[in-house]
Design an enzyme around this catalytic site. Structure first.
Site, PDB file in Angstrom:
ATOM      1  CE1 TYR B 101     -24.019   1.846 -13.525  1.00  0.00           C
ATOM      2  CE2 TYR B 101     -22.505   3.807 -12.979  1.00  0.00           C
ATOM      3  CZ  TYR B 101     -23.758   3.201 -13.480  1.00  0.00           C
ATOM      4  OH  TYR B 101     -24.914   3.864 -14.698  1.00  0.00           O
ATOM      5  CD  GLU B 189     -25.325   1.120 -16.370  1.00  0.00           C
ATOM      6  OE1 GLU B 189     -26.443   2.164 -15.656  1.00  0.00           O
ATOM      7  OE2 GLU B 189     -26.612   0.487 -15.948  1.00  0.00           O
TER       8      GLU B 189
END
Lengths: 288, 359
Positions: B101, B189
């Site tokens: 992530y 992101e």
């Protein structure tokens, strides 16, 4: 006494020849604020709103008039520059009314301000007022009355409502400060609460927060150490959740920042939290 | 403003972040053509501006072009959290070894852009953050210095990335940060940033949320706005510079400031208990200070009707055109509304005047 602005405030208006700037300068002068200068690059040497001298830069205005506070009515595109200019000129108190300044611009502006002695209020705020002394902002002056309650708020119009309700009950205010609702602003709740705590005229404080961020939680921690009683309201208790994208927001906030969290944090710090804005004045009156 | 995954990935690609070579389709036939061009198994991903697409069944693996066509047919038109899927992204399927992530967001508490990364990326990242926060590495970036290379190495080392991926990861981090600052994002992101079988890293998903206040600097990005994602009411409100929130009740609130709008629904729902327990159906607040005439015109009590335009006069017109405008309840609510601004002045009270609560 009061905080931040008062009889000694010598105000320079940045963007004085614009529509908003001119209108509100007139209003501020009518209230009795000491507006000593205006700044509009390229229009220096002229006069605005009757007899306010216009300068090309804040530094010039400060040198000529001894201004110690500045209010900014400049469009969002140029406002970051205006804030930096005022700070560079050594203005102690800068109030930025402008809404819609890009957050990443404010990030850099705030980083620079931290290296100077200037204090920024806002942006995206209604300004601040010390009743009967100085109105530095866009709030309606007549709803205020002088007294012992300090107000600090992230909202604009909600502050007016609360002030009006207080005035209706015969409860005056020492100073009402709108710190603005933008993610990156110059002055936090804690900063203003500290000033109110040290101000002998202020006996009680009203704090109006909003959902988002953790400023109210930090304020709650500070309030534990305060000797003055604080009444609060959190706007946005019924705001529906938006369609969220990405996880970063949830990770960084750790689930904090909701109205319930803020109310809980404040109540556990001994703050009376009003269920609706109308209740604020009642709670304040009870403690008078 | 939110960008779709395929738009985000194209932007990431411009900043040197490796992304899959997929394309967007609006029909199953197009999806098939893309899959044929890619060759081999593909992933068909719904393009809607909401999280949790995978869990909602909006992402499917297809082994052949035929299957891709079939999956696209199933996903297109699907409803995900209230949004209809109108586009699918067809990407080559990847041999994923590990999911990382990587996200960046503006943190108001620290007044910094925060870089967050975790070796335990993927769909359950929020659970990871809640249960094992030590697995989330965060670094605050100084706005003047920017993201330095040593910081990206720090992150990679704390995540226990294999040494051969350090340089790749640093480059992706730097690229994402440069992108974040350049496009005035409020969120960027990559989840997952996949470590593939051959040891390379690739951004298999991309999310970007832009700062609406900065769109004036980015007309090219503003043009990417997907108008299909808005309801007609939301679009009209945006074009008129209004904040607009649709709720499910039948009382409309037109308010001159966001915080005031926030305080209305509880007020109306509690104050109108006698008449109905429902909350407001329209909740709009003028955001632009240019709408100054609205300052004195607090208005509530639009019965269930969809205003043709969200300007004050049009909303009022829409309200009065409604068949229920003649009802007693509506007239009563209008009367309240007219009073609301000067309520305490007009209502004789024995006790000190308080905020108007209707009885």
């Amino acid at each position: 006494m009061s905080i931040l602005v008062g009889k000694n405030t010598r105000l320079v208006v940045q963007g004085i020849t614009g529509r908003e700037g001119a209108f509100h300068t007139e209003q501020m002068i009518a209230y009795g604020t000491n507006v000593v200068a205006g700044v509009t690059p390229g229009k220096g040497g002229g006069w605005a709103v009757g007899n306010v001298p216009i300068f090309d830069s804040v530094a010039e205005a400060r040198d000529a008039t001894g201004a110690n506070a500045s209010i900014i009515y400049v469009p969002a595109k140029f406002a970051p520059d205006s804030i930096l200019e005022a700070a560079h000129a050594g203005i102690e108190l800068i109030i930025c009314i402008t809404e819609g300044i890009p957050a990443l611009d404010m990030l850099k502006v705030r980083a620079f301000l931290d290296t100077t002695k200037s204090r920024l209020i806002g942006p995206n705020c209604p300004g601040l007022i010390t009743p009967n002394e100085a109105k530095v902002g866009i709030m309606p002056g007549y709803i205020h009355s002088r007294g012992n309650v300090g107000l600090v708020s992230r909202s604009g119009t909600l502050t007016y409502e609360v002030v009006y309700a207080l005035t209706q009950r015969g409860i005056g205010q020492s100073t009402a400060v709108g710190i603005g609702g933008d993610p990156i602003n110059g002055t936090s709740f804690v900063d203003v609460l500290r000033l109110f705590e040290d101000d002998p005229e202020t006996k009680q404080v009203v704090m109006i927060g909003e959902i988002g961020g953790t400023d109210e939680e930090k304020a709650a921690d500070f309030i534990r150490e305060m000797t003055k009683s604080v009444t609060a309201f959190i706007a946005g208790q019924t705001a529906p959740p938006g369609k969220r994208m990405g996880h970063a927001g949830a990770i960084i906030s750790g689930g904090k920042g909701t109205a319930a969290d803020k109310i809980h944090a404040l109540e556990s710090a001994g703050v009376r939290v009003a269920k609706h804005p109308g209740e604020i004045a009642e709670l304040v009156a009870e403690r008078m | 403003m939110k960008l779709q995954e395929f738009q985000a990935k194209r932007i990431f690609g411009q900043y040197g972040i490796p992304v899959p070579e997929g394309d967007v389709a609006t029909t199953p036939a197009e999806a098939r053509a893309i899959a044929e061009r890619i060759g081999g198994p593909v992933v068909v991903k719904s393009q809607v501006l909401v999280g949790g697409r995978g869990k909602a069944g909006g992402i499917k693996l297809a082994k052949s072009p035929q299957e891709a066509e079939e999956m696209a047919g199933r996903i297109l038109g699907m409803d995900i959290k209230g949004l209809t899927v109108k586009k699918v992204l067809v990407d080559p399927a990847a041999d994923i070894k590990n999911e990382i992530y990587l996200g960046m967001i503006l943190d108001r508490a620290t007044r910094r852009v925060i870089v967050m990364a975790s070796a335990a990326g993927g769909m359950d990242i929020e659970e990871v953050a809640a249960t094992t926060p030590e697995k989330i590495i965060t670094v605050a970036v100084d706005p003047c210095l920017g993201l330095r290379e040593y910081q990206t190495r720090d992150i990679a080392l704390k995540m226990d990335l294999p040494r051969e991926q350090l340089a790749q990861f640093a480059k992706i981090c730097q690229g994402l940060y440069a992108c974040y600052m350049d496009i005035d994002a409020s969120l960027a992101e990559i989840n997952p940033l996949a470590a593939l079988g051959d040891g390379t890293l690739k951004a298999l998903d991309g999310k970007i949320v832009l700062d609406d206040s900065a769109l004036f600097r980015h007309p090219d990005l503003a043009a990417l706005r997907d108008e299909d994602e808005e309801t007609p009411e939301e679009q009209e409100a945006r074009l008129n510079g209004l904040s607009y929130v649709q709720l499910d009740g039948e009382i409309g609130c037109m308010v001159n400031a966001t915080a005031r709008a926030w305080r209305w629904p509880p007020w109306t729902s509690s104050s109108c208990t006698a008449a109905s327990r429902r909350t407001s159906s329209m909740w709009a607040a003028a955001r632009k200070p240019t709408k100054w005439p609205l300052r004195s015109a607090s208005f509530c009590g639009i019965p269930k009707s969809k205003p043709s335009s969200l300007t004050s006069s049009a909303a009022l017109r829409a309200a009065t055109r409604s068949p229920r405008a003649s009802s007693r309840r509506f007239r009563r609510s209008r009367r309240r509304c007219r009073w609301s601004s000067a309520w305490s002045a007009r209502t004789p009270r024995k006790a000190a005047p308080s905020w108007p609560t209707q009885r």
